[in-house]
Design a protein around this motif. Sequence first.
Motif, PDB file in Angstrom:
ATOM      1  N   GLY A 240       0.785  -1.224   0.000  1.00 27.72           N
ATOM      2  CA  GLY A 240       0.000   0.000   0.000  1.00 27.72           C
ATOM      3  C   GLY A 240       0.816   1.274   0.000  1.00 27.72           C
ATOM      4  O   GLY A 240       0.367   2.313  -0.476  1.00 27.72           O
ATOM      5  N   SER A 241       2.045   1.223   0.533  1.00 30.23           N
ATOM      6  CA  SER A 241       2.926   2.401   0.557  1.00 30.23           C
ATOM      7  C   SER A 241       4.348   1.948   0.818  1.00 30.23           C
ATOM      8  O   SER A 241       4.586   0.809   1.236  1.00 30.23           O
ATOM      9  CB  SER A 241       2.498   3.394   1.654  1.00 30.23           C
ATOM     10  OG  SER A 241       2.805   2.875   2.940  1.00 30.23           O
TER      11      SER A 241
ATOM     12  N   GLY B 226       1.907   4.017  -3.557  1.00 30.07           N
ATOM     13  CA  GLY B 226       2.024   2.589  -3.291  1.00 30.07           C
ATOM     14  C   GLY B 226       3.482   2.176  -3.289  1.00 30.07           C
ATOM     15  O   GLY B 226       4.390   3.010  -3.229  1.00 30.07           O
TER      16      GLY B 226
ATOM     17  N   PRO C  73      -3.598  -2.877  -2.357  1.00 28.97           N
ATOM     18  CA  PRO C  73      -3.357  -1.535  -2.884  1.00 28.97           C
ATOM     19  C   PRO C  73      -4.423  -1.099  -3.892  1.00 28.97           C
ATOM     20  O   PRO C  73      -4.970  -1.914  -4.637  1.00 28.97           O
ATOM     21  CB  PRO C  73      -1.990  -1.673  -3.555  1.00 28.97           C
ATOM     22  CG  PRO C  73      -1.310  -2.759  -2.809  1.00 28.97           C
ATOM     23  CD  PRO C  73      -2.402  -3.734  -2.468  1.00 28.97           C
TER      24      PRO C  73
END
Length: 365
Positions: A91-92, A230, A256
């Motif tokens: 996601g990051s 992401g 994501p």
Amino acid sequence: MYEKELEAIRRSGRFRAPVMADPDAIDMASNDYLGLAHKKKLFKRACKKVGACPWHGSKSSLFVGGYHPIHRDFEKALCEANGFEAATVFGSGFLANLGLIEALVRRGDVLFVDESYHASGMVAAKTVQGEVVTFAHNDMDDLVEKLAQTPVRGRRIVAVEGVYSMEGDRVPKEVFDVADWFGALLIVDEAHSGGTVGPNLLGVFDHYGITPRPNHVKMGTLGKAFGSYGAYVLASREVISFLHNRAKSLIYATAPSLFDIALAHEGFEYIEAKKKKLRRKIAILQSVAEEATGKRPEGMIVPVPMSDIAATLRVRDALRAEGYEVGAIRPPTVPRPILRVILRTAVKPRHYRRLFARISELSSE
């Protein structure tokens, strides 16, 4: 409830608040190195790709039906371009580092981490079951000494960045040899080198001509050169499978965003198609920075040392009033305050010449 703590932060000159970018200012502060966050064609293509799908939200974890062909296709493209066996999206970048280090460093293992490694990795290091040893920034002799002298019952794991986010310097090629000599797993955070370094703009593996090996792990973010949001991790099938089963920030998080991954994929394809043109622009900007500072940047980050926090904020604010956005980076993020100038291919070289001249003038006032 936190009034005293906030007041102490203010007194120290370290207070932070969200900063909204001025659309009329010249952006020399953001990590949008290649200007892809402004390219509407990429945005429209990503919208079209996601719009053609039966659903546009991730809906659930990767492991509960949230894995989508958009995720899979991007992972496949990254593997083919970078020469790795397998990939997974996160996601990051913060979640990727958190998941990587927390999962891979098991009981009996020792993590050897550069003292300037990103804060996400340092936070993760506090959660591991194994031991954590820091080594002097980019000092391969110190790394070798600590690898040799630290008792290890399990694995040795080394964590470095391709280009460091504050110093702007590149990790030495020797780190790959050192990791091989000691049989260590090597994590390379390519957040600031992916899209900006190497003949194919793929990062330091590309720059140094390193063929990925089973002990190599590459992490990269999508919110910088790729113009999206992401992250991804590239590694052997074994390591990726282990992350799928142990990385909490991957397992216990919604997959994501489909749009962010689709947009990153468009950005990645743009970089591949335009790499020669982008390399020329990067080289020109690095030459301008070298003329002004006497040192050629190894990436797109130019740290300008300042005398103290007050001067850093004063110069930053004066530049902002003139229409230039730069970062004022203060302790504890860095040991000593700096103005952090980002070289962006969307900004003309003459603006950087003017900026560096004004920094010099304002600093001497």
